[in-house]
Design a protein around this motif. Structure first.
Motif, PDB file in Angstrom:
ATOM      1  N   GLN A   1     -20.847 -11.401 -12.851  1.00  0.00           N
ATOM      2  CA  GLN A   1     -20.624 -12.820 -12.565  1.00  0.00           C
ATOM      3  C   GLN A   1     -19.262 -12.989 -11.913  1.00  0.00           C
ATOM      4  O   GLN A   1     -18.290 -12.382 -12.336  1.00  0.00           O
ATOM      5  N   VAL A   2     -19.248 -13.831 -10.872  1.00  0.00           N
ATOM      6  CA  VAL A   2     -17.995 -14.075 -10.169  1.00  0.00           C
ATOM      7  C   VAL A   2     -17.063 -14.890 -11.048  1.00  0.00           C
ATOM      8  O   VAL A   2     -17.485 -15.793 -11.749  1.00  0.00           O
ATOM      9  N   GLY A   3     -15.789 -14.560 -10.944  1.00  0.00           N
ATOM     10  CA  GLY A   3     -14.796 -15.237 -11.787  1.00  0.00           C
ATOM     11  C   GLY A   3     -14.309 -14.279 -12.830  1.00  0.00           C
ATOM     12  O   GLY A   3     -15.079 -13.454 -13.338  1.00  0.00           O
ATOM     13  N   ASN A   4     -13.053 -14.352 -13.126  1.00  0.00           N
ATOM     14  CA  ASN A   4     -12.467 -13.422 -14.080  1.00  0.00           C
ATOM     15  C   ASN A   4     -12.520 -13.995 -15.478  1.00  0.00           C
ATOM     16  O   ASN A   4     -12.154 -15.135 -15.717  1.00  0.00           O
ATOM     17  N   LYS A   5     -13.023 -13.211 -16.452  1.00  0.00           N
ATOM     18  CA  LYS A   5     -13.172 -13.695 -17.822  1.00  0.00           C
ATOM     19  C   LYS A   5     -11.820 -14.040 -18.432  1.00  0.00           C
ATOM     20  O   LYS A   5     -11.698 -14.988 -19.203  1.00  0.00           O
TER      21      LYS A   5
ATOM     22  N   VAL B   1     -26.597 -21.758 -16.016  1.00  0.00           N
ATOM     23  CA  VAL B   1     -26.654 -20.493 -15.274  1.00  0.00           C
ATOM     24  C   VAL B   1     -25.282 -20.239 -14.651  1.00  0.00           C
ATOM     25  O   VAL B   1     -24.506 -21.174 -14.462  1.00  0.00           O
ATOM     26  N   PRO B   2     -24.966 -18.982 -14.324  1.00  0.00           N
ATOM     27  CA  PRO B   2     -23.746 -18.733 -13.541  1.00  0.00           C
ATOM     28  C   PRO B   2     -23.974 -19.163 -12.102  1.00  0.00           C
ATOM     29  O   PRO B   2     -25.094 -19.098 -11.592  1.00  0.00           O
ATOM     30  N   SER B   3     -22.931 -19.631 -11.454  1.00  0.00           N
ATOM     31  CA  SER B   3     -23.097 -20.084 -10.075  1.00  0.00           C
ATOM     32  C   SER B   3     -23.358 -18.921  -9.113  1.00  0.00           C
ATOM     33  O   SER B   3     -24.041 -19.087  -8.103  1.00  0.00           O
ATOM     34  N   LYS B   4     -22.844 -17.741  -9.488  1.00  0.00           N
ATOM     35  CA  LYS B   4     -23.009 -16.585  -8.598  1.00  0.00           C
ATOM     36  C   LYS B   4     -23.086 -15.298  -9.405  1.00  0.00           C
ATOM     37  O   LYS B   4     -22.387 -15.141 -10.408  1.00  0.00           O
ATOM     38  N   VAL B   5     -23.965 -14.398  -8.971  1.00  0.00           N
ATOM     39  CA  VAL B   5     -24.102 -13.083  -9.584  1.00  0.00           C
ATOM     40  C   VAL B   5     -23.971 -12.036  -8.479  1.00  0.00           C
ATOM     41  O   VAL B   5     -24.589 -12.160  -7.418  1.00  0.00           O
ATOM     42  N   ILE B   6     -23.144 -11.023  -8.738  1.00  0.00           N
ATOM     43  CA  ILE B   6     -22.968  -9.929  -7.778  1.00  0.00           C
ATOM     44  C   ILE B   6     -23.638  -8.684  -8.336  1.00  0.00           C
ATOM     45  O   ILE B   6     -23.441  -8.335  -9.502  1.00  0.00           O
TER      46      ILE B   6
ATOM     47  N   GLY C   1     -29.655 -14.262  -1.997  1.00  0.00           N
ATOM     48  CA  GLY C   1     -30.128 -15.607  -1.699  1.00  0.00           C
ATOM     49  C   GLY C   1     -29.984 -16.516  -2.898  1.00  0.00           C
ATOM     50  O   GLY C   1     -29.241 -16.228  -3.848  1.00  0.00           O
ATOM     51  N   ILE C   2     -30.695 -17.633  -2.868  1.00  0.00           N
ATOM     52  CA  ILE C   2     -30.585 -18.675  -3.889  1.00  0.00           C
ATOM     53  C   ILE C   2     -31.803 -18.624  -4.806  1.00  0.00           C
ATOM     54  O   ILE C   2     -32.951 -18.771  -4.351  1.00  0.00           O
TER      55      ILE C   2
ATOM     56  N   ALA D   1     -31.361 -25.430 -12.307  1.00  0.00           N
ATOM     57  CA  ALA D   1     -30.042 -24.920 -11.940  1.00  0.00           C
ATOM     58  C   ALA D   1     -30.221 -23.757 -10.970  1.00  0.00           C
ATOM     59  O   ALA D   1     -31.242 -23.063 -10.994  1.00  0.00           O
ATOM     60  N   SER D   2     -29.208 -23.556 -10.119  1.00  0.00           N
ATOM     61  CA  SER D   2     -29.292 -22.542  -9.061  1.00  0.00           C
ATOM     62  C   SER D   2     -28.283 -21.423  -9.247  1.00  0.00           C
ATOM     63  O   SER D   2     -27.160 -21.659  -9.720  1.00  0.00           O
ATOM     64  N   ILE D   3     -28.694 -20.214  -8.868  1.00  0.00           N
ATOM     65  CA  ILE D   3     -27.822 -19.029  -8.885  1.00  0.00           C
ATOM     66  C   ILE D   3     -27.841 -18.414  -7.494  1.00  0.00           C
ATOM     67  O   ILE D   3     -28.910 -18.270  -6.886  1.00  0.00           O
ATOM     68  N   PHE D   4     -26.667 -18.021  -7.016  1.00  0.00           N
ATOM     69  CA  PHE D   4     -26.619 -17.282  -5.761  1.00  0.00           C
ATOM     70  C   PHE D   4     -26.435 -15.798  -6.079  1.00  0.00           C
ATOM     71  O   PHE D   4     -25.438 -15.402  -6.690  1.00  0.00           O
ATOM     72  N   LEU D   5     -27.412 -14.986  -5.665  1.00  0.00           N
ATOM     73  CA  LEU D   5     -27.347 -13.535  -5.870  1.00  0.00           C
ATOM     74  C   LEU D   5     -26.781 -12.897  -4.607  1.00  0.00           C
ATOM     75  O   LEU D   5     -27.321 -13.073  -3.514  1.00  0.00           O
ATOM     76  N   ASP D   6     -25.693 -12.141  -4.802  1.00  0.00           N
ATOM     77  CA  ASP D   6     -25.044 -11.451  -3.684  1.00  0.00           C
ATOM     78  C   ASP D   6     -25.147  -9.949  -3.933  1.00  0.00           C
ATOM     79  O   ASP D   6     -24.532  -9.421  -4.857  1.00  0.00           O
TER      80      ASP D   6
END
Length: 251
Positions: A6-10, A39-44, A128-129, A145-150
């Motif tokens: 997940q993007v963002g530092n814990k 949901v997390p906004s973004k997942v890498i 994608g989304i 809710a939406s998640i962006f997978l990178d």
């Protein structure tokens, strides 16, 4: 092996939460909506690994499997049409598509309101989304809710969050001290105000007592000597009585 991030530092989030907790002393919780999907906004995810897309929800009502409904959709960009690849109607159903084939698996626990999924062997084209839709009657609100997978070929280096933690902790400590100081000052001012009010009331009561005593004394003085004018003290005749003074009284 699951390697989604997940993007963002814990650590940074922990520091911000610490600051926020200090302000919560005077804060009040606002009422939440009846359906809340988290949901997390973004997942890498690293190319070729298994990515987990977490999704949980809260509702005012318990899940009734016969009425509960869920959809997972995918679209590459905001302007594209959503494509359903998983549903729940009495049971979980994975819709096989050319994009995902059989790589998508339901990884949640319905009894815990967990609707997470995993995508194995993620590809760059899987970026994608992803959107999770939830309906839990009799709750009328539809949650989503939406998640962006990178998907990347290599993961970015970790960030040093020491400074963020120190700054967050310092801000939280300063806010706590300021709030405590405000409470103390308010209490001191209130106590002083009460003391001033008490002193004023005491002075008013003493003034009334003195005035009543003086009136009574004056009445007794005039009443006594007016009835016995021959007993007036020599050379101390009160002029206020309006009595005709003769020389024999001043001998």
């Amino acid at each position: 092996m699951v390697s989604s991030f997940q993007v963002g530092n814990k650590s940074w989030k922990s520091a911000v939460n610490l600051s926020f907790m200090a302000m919560m002393i005077f804060a009040m919780d606002s009422p939440a909506s009846s359906m809340d999907v988290t949901v997390p906004s973004k997942v890498i995810a690293l190319n070729g690994t298994t990515a987990r897309l977490p999704c949980t929800f809260t509702s005012c009502y318990k899940i009734d499997i016969n009425r509960f409904a869920m959809n997972w959709t995918y679209k590459e960009t905001l302007n594209d049409t959503e494509e359903i690849f998983m549903t729940f109607k009495h049971r979980v159903t994975v819709i096989r598509t050319e994009r995902f084939d059989d790589r998508v698996v339901f990884a949640g626990k319905l009894e815990k309101n967990d609707l997470s999924i995993t995508i194995s062997d993620v590809q760059l084209s899987d970026s994608g989304i992803y959107k999770c839709y939830v309906r839990n009657p009799p709750d009328r609100q539809l949650g989503n809710a939406s998640i962006f997978l990178d998907v990347l070929t290599e993961l970015p280096p970790p960030r040093d969050s020491t400074i963020a933690v120190v700054v967050g902790a310092s801000v939280g400590g300063i806010l706590a001290v300021l709030i405590l100081s405000m409470v103390i000052i308010k209490c001191v001012r209130r106590r002083r105000k009460q003391e001033l009010i008490s002193d004023e009331q005491k002075m008013e009561e003493e003034g009334k007592t003195d005035a009543e005593g003086g009136t009574e004394e004056g009445t007794n003085y005039h009443g006594h000597w007016s009835r016995y004018p021959d007993r007036w003290p020599r050379k101390t005749v009160p002029k206020a009585l309006g009595v005709l003074v003769t020389p024999q009284h001043l001998v």
